[in-house]
Design a protein around this motif. Structure first.
Motif, PDB file in Angstrom:
ATOM      1  N   ILE A  61       0.851  -1.196   0.000  1.00  0.00           N
ATOM      2  CA  ILE A  61       0.000   0.000   0.000  1.00  0.00           C
ATOM      3  C   ILE A  61       0.886   1.245   0.000  1.00  0.00           C
ATOM      4  CG2 ILE A  61      -1.798   1.264   1.235  1.00  0.00           C
ATOM      5  CD1 ILE A  61      -2.619  -1.325   2.563  1.00  0.00           C
TER       6      ILE A  61
ATOM      7  N   CYS B 171       1.226   5.190   0.457  1.00  0.00           N
ATOM      8  CA  CYS B 171       0.469   6.209   1.191  1.00  0.00           C
ATOM      9  C   CYS B 171       1.184   7.560   1.172  1.00  0.00           C
ATOM     10  CB  CYS B 171       0.277   5.781   2.649  1.00  0.00           C
ATOM     11  SG  CYS B 171      -0.752   4.310   2.858  1.00  0.00           S
TER      12      CYS B 171
ATOM     13  N   SER C  71       0.044   8.986   8.113  1.00  0.00           N
ATOM     14  CA  SER C  71      -0.347   7.774   7.388  1.00  0.00           C
ATOM     15  C   SER C  71      -0.107   6.538   8.250  1.00  0.00           C
ATOM     16  CB  SER C  71       0.443   7.659   6.078  1.00  0.00           C
ATOM     17  OG  SER C  71       0.090   8.691   5.191  1.00  0.00           O
TER      18      SER C  71
ATOM     19  N   ILE D 234      -3.144   3.965   9.327  1.00  0.00           N
ATOM     20  CA  ILE D 234      -3.144   2.569   8.880  1.00  0.00           C
ATOM     21  C   ILE D 234      -3.090   1.634  10.096  1.00  0.00           C
ATOM     22  CG2 ILE D 234      -1.862   0.823   7.587  1.00  0.00           C
ATOM     23  CD1 ILE D 234      -3.280   2.844   5.800  1.00  0.00           C
TER      24      ILE D 234
ATOM     25  N   GLN E 217       6.206   8.747  -1.175  1.00  0.00           N
ATOM     26  CA  GLN E 217       5.211   7.849  -0.592  1.00  0.00           C
ATOM     27  C   GLN E 217       5.883   7.009   0.480  1.00  0.00           C
ATOM     28  OE1 GLN E 217       2.282   5.695  -2.987  1.00  0.00           O
ATOM     29  NE2 GLN E 217       3.050   6.728  -4.817  1.00  0.00           N
TER      30      GLN E 217
ATOM     31  N   TYR F 137       5.425   3.185   1.957  1.00  0.00           N
ATOM     32  CA  TYR F 137       4.775   1.935   1.562  1.00  0.00           C
ATOM     33  C   TYR F 137       4.645   1.025   2.781  1.00  0.00           C
ATOM     34  CZ  TYR F 137       5.946   3.539  -3.130  1.00  0.00           C
ATOM     35  OH  TYR F 137       6.058   4.279  -4.284  1.00  0.00           O
TER      36      TYR F 137
ATOM     37  N   ARG G 290      -9.199   1.384   3.079  1.00  0.00           N
ATOM     38  CA  ARG G 290      -9.191   2.554   2.176  1.00  0.00           C
ATOM     39  C   ARG G 290     -10.292   3.535   2.549  1.00  0.00           C
ATOM     40  NH1 ARG G 290     -12.476   4.444  -0.929  1.00  0.00           N
ATOM     41  NH2 ARG G 290     -13.799   2.592  -0.724  1.00  0.00           N
TER      42      ARG G 290
ATOM     43  N   THR H  30      -9.621   5.742   5.793  1.00  0.00           N
ATOM     44  CA  THR H  30      -8.440   6.607   5.846  1.00  0.00           C
ATOM     45  C   THR H  30      -8.487   7.609   4.688  1.00  0.00           C
ATOM     46  OG1 THR H  30      -7.157   5.054   4.508  1.00  0.00           O
ATOM     47  CG2 THR H  30      -7.047   4.782   6.901  1.00  0.00           C
TER      48      THR H  30
ATOM     49  N   CYS I 220      -5.326   8.507   3.209  1.00  0.00           N
ATOM     50  CA  CYS I 220      -3.909   8.567   2.841  1.00  0.00           C
ATOM     51  C   CYS I 220      -3.474   7.542   1.809  1.00  0.00           C
ATOM     52  CB  CYS I 220      -3.043   8.404   4.092  1.00  0.00           C
ATOM     53  SG  CYS I 220      -3.333   6.847   4.971  1.00  0.00           S
ATOM     54  N   ILE I 221      -4.353   6.643   1.369  1.00  0.00           N
ATOM     55  CA  ILE I 221      -3.936   5.564   0.475  1.00  0.00           C
ATOM     56  C   ILE I 221      -3.958   6.052  -0.973  1.00  0.00           C
ATOM     57  CG2 ILE I 221      -4.501   3.267  -0.403  1.00  0.00           C
ATOM     58  CD1 ILE I 221      -5.489   2.533   2.376  1.00  0.00           C
ATOM     59  N   TYR I 222      -2.803   5.973  -1.632  1.00  0.00           N
ATOM     60  CA  TYR I 222      -2.641   6.421  -3.014  1.00  0.00           C
ATOM     61  C   TYR I 222      -2.712   5.281  -4.031  1.00  0.00           C
ATOM     62  CZ  TYR I 222      -0.909  11.023  -1.425  1.00  0.00           C
ATOM     63  OH  TYR I 222      -0.788  12.284  -0.864  1.00  0.00           O
TER      64      TYR I 222
ATOM     65  N   VAL J 240      -2.626   0.632  -4.337  1.00  0.00           N
ATOM     66  CA  VAL J 240      -2.546  -0.679  -3.680  1.00  0.00           C
ATOM     67  C   VAL J 240      -2.224  -1.727  -4.733  1.00  0.00           C
ATOM     68  CG1 VAL J 240      -4.109  -0.106  -1.779  1.00  0.00           C
ATOM     69  CG2 VAL J 240      -5.053  -0.997  -3.902  1.00  0.00           C
TER      70      VAL J 240
END
Length: 840
Positions: A184, A186, A200, A204, A225, A227, A241, A244, A246-248, A250
């Motif tokens: 992931i 972030c 982040s 998470i 990022q 990870y 997801r 949160t 912050c997830i860019y 996956v």
């Protein structure tokens, strides 16, 4: 008597100039969709309103307490291409995250109303802001305001898992109730404020606990990022997801490390009396990132500077598996057997070991720990550096790899492991030499590959992390083609029959215009024997003698081959170059190894096509003497310098200010090209007009930034050289738009077409990597007359980040001329010109 060593010549950049790249072919902007602007605006406004309503309707407890932002997906219309740089807005704190493989642009926005996009929609639909242009041929075109940003948009919405998922996650229909390892990406990274990464991490960790997932949160820090690796079900991933902000991106984490195939040890005579003299305290070191080292081995112990581990998960630096100790023997000695026969040796450099794993498939190398590999590799490197406080030249060698051809990773792509190697090489701009083996052909394919060696070897592709652009990636060739004169091998045959051909163990490079030339070089890696239908990888005459971790049990020697042997020998070569030329930067050492490489006769015969030869052999086999010194018939010049992404210069404003007190200039970011004039005096030209060879190599370490299935570089470079029939002005106009004359219409006039030398590789293929080498052969008359070599910037993601627009990057340029009398003719000019200061 041996010739006195002639050191490498050290040159300096001759001049610096402001630069603008010529427009490449196929640079026309993408065609805009044909649509009704007002209807398009209404449709997209409704979607923006829907985003606002979704956010308002969200329960207060639905998301983490720190989740205040929104991740938005802008999806392209059918057959359209979005312009990512037109969709973010710094003033509104709307950040461009990246572009997914199918073209969706991901944005990280502070406010769900997206007012800045609404303004662009209004401008696009405003008929008063339409511009009409008529070309010379009478064609009339119309352009709407904000057209590039808005016209290609198909839809806009809050990002869902399908928007953020990588190619593997999209392709696999995962059951909702079965846990998988996910990678992931972030908000965070070492280039962003530490609060982003901390936020982040907190979100998470907290939401995983809320979902009932109790695990240690492993992470890897990239430039933009952070990870995380989590083992959850697909349904839990989607819940994570949603909870949160912050997830860019996956993706499924790739398969675990494959078992390494090593060979049985062989017995050798007792080494109790062996004397190994330590190297000088300032000598370079080879750092072996592997299974540790046998610290008491008599052939190694006096040269071992430090022995550490990658972390507390690994209890001891001692090698209990054997691979690391075998690597160490080949990294220290050019010929282990010769040292044993002499009964003594002087260590040419230090050894450092940083234990990365205990054994394949065990502990940190077990299935459940794959996600730790990027972090463990980074920790292993830093552990070795922290254990030795002296500023020292170090060559790091990693021969632990994993195939990218077996499920579930059936395809070649950048991975976090390759990004870790690239980041370690970049080293915040200071450079670090990372040598990585290309990886071995899969052992279950050996018999099949042997049927059509070497051509079928092209089907075995390099392993991760060897695809890292900044790594010196090492494949294997072999000169070992003789079996023992023994009845046990009477029915056996060797797979590689011609000395100088590629080894049957080696894997080969990646096809496609987006990949750099890999492997960079090939070194000795041994040969495979086939007995009936059984492959035999333990034949002594086809393998290298080296040190064994079983010395305490009376078995001090072992055998090694494959790309592990080749990469260990490359590390030995790097340390040798540094011993002779200690002031060289890591970029230069990598460049010299590639620069000195040549294809053998067998390689030229087996792979007559250039593309296949580069994939199988890289630039060929390095030559130690050529890589580290000059000769009477060879002049090698090394230029070490830096290239700025841009330089801020004050320039007059286009419209002079009306008030005398108003500043008349404004700051502008300008690119620079750096020029080196290769001194080739006319005195070299004689009536015989001798044959000559020219080699040019550019080496640098770029800062990587991975998103999706691509790795972007902060800044790239490429080089070009003035051709044999090309004047200075013609060359400068060819490479630099700003050097072209202005026409009556005020536009730059395209110059008459001229060209460089007829290079072996060519500018398109060589410019794909961060080490770019090429060669030319011809007559002295074509080469004499001082020729310009230009190093120019190719802009990357640094240019999209305001704080990094003036960032600088080190580079090394290596130039060699082979021909009678070249050293004596060139040396005085190089030394005189190196003393001249150039204003930048």
């Amino acid at each position: 008597m041996a010739d006195k060593r002639l050191p490498l010549l050290r040159g300096r950049i001759t001049s610096v100039d402001t630069y603008e790249a010529p427009q490449g072919r196929g640079g026309t902007p993408p065609k805009m969709p044909s649509l009704d602007p007002k209807v398009h605006r209404t449709t997209l406004l409704q979607q923006l309103d829907a985003i606002t309503q979704q956010v308002k309707a969200r329960a207060e407890s639905a998301r983490d307490a720190l989740a205040k932002r929104e991740i938005v997906a802008v999806r392209p219309a059918a057959n359209a291409q979005l312009a990512p740089d037109q969709l973010d807005d710094n003033r509104s704190d709307a950040r461009l995250v990246g572009v997914m493989p199918e073209g969706t642009v991901v944005l990280d926005v502070a406010k769900a109303d997206l007012k800045y996009l609404r303004k662009k929609l209004d401008a696009f639909a405003d008929d008063a802001k339409v511009e009409t242009k008529t070309t010379k041929d009478g064609t009339v075109t119309t352009h709407r305001d904000k057209e590039r940003a808005i016209a290609p948009v198909g839809s806009i919405g809050l990002a869902v898992l399908e928007d953020l998922g990588g190619a593997q996650l999209r392709a696999d229909a995962l059951p909702d109730d079965r846990p998988f390892w996910f990678e992931i990406g972030c908000r965070g990274g070492y280039r962003n404020p530490v609060d982003d990464t901390n936020g982040s991490r907190a979100q998470i960790a907290r939401q995983l606990h809320r979902l009932g997932v109790n695990q240690k949160l492993d992470e890897f820090l990239g430039p933009e990022q952070v990870y995380f690796f989590v083992r959850v079900t697909r349904a839990q991933l989607d819940a994570l997801r949603a909870a949160t902000d912050c997830i860019y991106e996956v993706e499924l984490a790739p398969q675990p490390l494959r078992d390494l195939k090593l060979f049985d040890d062989v017995s050798m005579k007792d080494l109790a009396e062996f004397a190994l003299v330590q190297p000088h305290e300032d000598a370079p070191s080879v750092v072996v990132l592997d299974t540790g080292i046998a610290t008491g081995h008599p052939l190694l112990k006096s040269a071992i500077l430090t022995a550490t581990t990658a972390g507390p998960e690994i209890p001891s630096p001692e090698d209990t598996y054997g691979h690391g100790t075998k690597m160490a023997g080949l990294a220290l000695y050019r010929d282990v057997g010769a040292a044993i026969e002499r009964g003594s040796a002087e260590a040419p450099h230090w050894l450092q070991s940083s234990r990365l794993l205990i054994a394949p498939g065990y502990g940190t190398a077990a299935d459940e720990n794959y996600e730790k590999w990027p972090v463990l590799t980074e920790r292993a490197v830093r552990s070795a550096e922290e254990a030795d406080a002296r500023a020292r030249n170090r060559a790091f060698v990693l021969a632990i790899t994993r195939t990218m051809q077996d499920p579930p990773l059936e395809g070649l792509a950048p991975t976090l492991w390759s990004q870790a190697v690239d980041q370690l090489s970049f080293r915040d701009g200071h450079g670090r030499l990372m040598i990585v083996s290309a990886g071995n052909a899969r052992d279950n394919q050996w018999l099949k590959l042997a049927e059509l060696h070497p051509q079928l070897q092209l089907s075995e592709k390099i392993h991760q992390p060897a695809q890292a652009s900044n790594a010196l990636t090492v494949g294997a060739f072999t000169a070992r083609v003789e079996l023992p004169n023994d009845k046990d091998y009477a029915e056996a045959r060797v797979v590689a029959t011609k000395p100088g051909g590629i080894s049957p163990y080696t894997s080969t490079g990646l096809a496609g215009s987006e990949w750099p030339i890999k492997p960079d070089v090939v070194l000795e890696g041994g040969n495979l024997a086939i007995s009936g239908t059984l492959p035999d990888a333990t034949v002594p005459t086809l393998s290298a003698l080296t040190t064994s971790h079983r010395h305490a049990y009376g078995r001090p020697m072992g055998l090694m081959s494959m790309t592990s042997e080749a990469s260990a020998r490359a590390a030995h070569l790097a340390a040798r170059i540094w011993t002779l030329e200690p002031k060289l930067h890591p970029e230069a050492v990598r460049g010299l190894i590639v620069h000195s490489a040549s294809w053998s006769k067998a390689m030229l015969k087996d792979f007559p096509g250039l593309s296949d030869r580069l994939q199988a052999c890289g630039y060929g086999v390095p030559n130690e003497r050529f890589a580290s010194e000059c000769a009477q018939g060879v002049a090698t010049i090394v230029v070490e310098d830096t290239m700025p992404n841009a330089v801020i210069e004050e320039e007059p404003k286009k419209t002079p200010p009306k008030k005398a007190t108003t500043k008349a200039t404004e700051p502008k970011a300008r690119r620079k090209t750096k020029l080196y004039r290769l001194p080739l005096p006319e005195s070299l030209l004689t009536d015989s007009d001798p044959d000559v060879e020219l080699r040019v190599t550019l080496s640098y370490f770029a800062e990587p930034n991975k998103f999706g299935r691509r790795t972007y570089h902060g800044l790239d470079l490429k080089w070009d050289m003035q051709g044999p029939q090309e004047s200075d002005d013609a060359f400068l106009q060819r490479i630099n738009v700003l050097k072209r004359t202005l026409g009556a219409d005020g536009k730059r006039v395209k110059p008459t077409k001229t060209k460089s030398f007829d290079w072996d590789v060519g500018i398109q293929a060589r410019s794909r990597g961060t080490v770019q080498s090429d060669r030319w052969r011809g007559k002295m008359s074509e080469l004499v007359g001082d020729k310009l070599i230009a190093i120019v910037p190719v802009l990357g993601w640094w240019d999209q980040r305001k704080p990094l627009r003036t960032q600088q990057m080190n580079f090394s340029l290596v130039v060699s001329v082979f021909g009678p009398g070249v050293y004596a003719a060139i040396k005085p000019r190089v030394e005189a010109e190196a003393a001249i200061t150039i204003d930048v």
